[in-house]
Write a protein that holds these residues in place. Structure first.
Motif, PDB file in Angstrom:
ATOM      1  N   GLN A  27       0.892  -1.091   0.093  1.00  8.42           N
ATOM      2  CA  GLN A  27      -0.009  -0.033   0.095  1.00  8.42           C
ATOM      3  C   GLN A  27       0.876   1.218   0.031  1.00  8.42           C
ATOM      4  N   SER A  30      -1.044   7.440   1.838  1.00 11.56           N
ATOM      5  CA  SER A  30      -2.275   8.182   1.484  1.00 11.56           C
ATOM      6  C   SER A  30      -1.998   9.500   0.739  1.00 11.56           C
ATOM      7  N   TYR A  31      -2.884  10.179   0.271  1.00 13.09           N
ATOM      8  CA  TYR A  31      -2.850  11.570  -0.419  1.00 13.09           C
ATOM      9  C   TYR A  31      -2.326  12.448   0.713  1.00 13.09           C
ATOM     10  N   SER A  60      -6.218   1.397  -7.586  1.00 14.72           N
ATOM     11  CA  SER A  60      -6.809   2.006  -6.564  1.00 14.72           C
ATOM     12  C   SER A  60      -8.017   0.965  -6.124  1.00 14.72           C
ATOM     13  N   GLY A  65      -7.438   2.452  -0.540  1.00 16.63           N
ATOM     14  CA  GLY A  65      -6.157   3.228  -0.805  1.00 16.63           C
ATOM     15  C   GLY A  65      -5.651   2.591  -2.070  1.00 16.63           C
TER      16      GLY A  65
END
Length: 230
Positions: A27, A30-31, A60, A65
């Motif tokens: 992963q 995050s933004y 995505s 995520g």
């Protein structure tokens, strides 16, 4: 010309992915974490991830995520290239009778288009369908989308393109008269303004073997650009 921040960020993660340091299924941040780590805006972070997605390096997962793709591949992305009208493009390719037909309408933006343009779902956008024939034989079809306040790509500073062989959308298959299951050559284009705003998006389909290769001609100096709908 300085490299856009989102390209630099995407390049950093792309190198980690291709080197194996970020394994398939890993992963990504995050933004919000990308914004904090790199000191950029939210739109820059989103464009970096979108560039990685367009290269086939990440995927995505809704509500979970962004993850490294199971089998990352490499897609050439062209930040800028010479542009000309559809009529000029095809008439420069052959001396056959070229006919270009355009249909333009305003439609409510579906969720994916609204997200791409930073609009509210259902907000009106412009949809242009461009169909091209040579000696009455269909050779191209495209769907182009743009916000209401965008007339053309004269304000675009760079272009991203993804070229691939894919199954065509039903409307494209119908126009090109493909046999069910046959692939076509597709070009997905995204035009961006200097502030990073996406101002136009287009999906173009050609018969798979119309071209032997795709040539990307690039300029390093902004020029006055005309209308582009394919």
């Amino acid at each position: 010309m300085p490299e856009p921040a989102y390209v630099t960020i995407a390049g950093t993660y792309a190198r980690l992915i291709r080197s194996g340091e970020l394994a398939p299924g890993t992963q990504l941040p995050s933004y919000a974490e990308i914004v904090q780590r790199h000191g950029v805006s939210d739109i820059v972070a989103r464009k970096a991830i979108e560039l990685l997605q367009s290269q086939g390096l990440v995927r995505s997962v809704r509500r979970r995520g962004i993850f490294v793709a199971d089998r990352p591949n490499l897609v050439r992305v062209s930040p800028e290239r010479q542009r000309e009208t559809v009529e000029a493009t095809f008439r420069n390719e052959s001396d056959r009778d070229v006919l270009v037909d355009r249909e333009s309408e305003q439609i409510p933006a579906a969720e994916d288009l609204a997200d791409a343009f930073g609009l509210a779902t259902g907000e009106m956008i412009i949809h242009v369908v461009t169909r091209v024939t040579e000696d009455r034989q269909p050779v191209s079809i495209s769907d182009t989308y743009q916000p209401i306040d965008v007339a053309d790509v004269s304000d675009a500073t760079h272009l991203e393109e993804t070229v691939a062989d894919r199954l065509p959308a039903p409307t494209h298959a119908g126009w090109l008269r493909t046999t069910p299951g046959d692939l076509v050559k597709t070009v997905h284009q995204r035009f961006f303004a200097a502030d990073g705003r996406l101002i136009m998006m287009s999906d173009v389909s050609y018969p798979q073997h119309r071209y032997d290769a795709f040539l990307f001609r690039m300029t390093f100096r902004p020029e006055s650009l005309g209308t582009k709908d394919e």
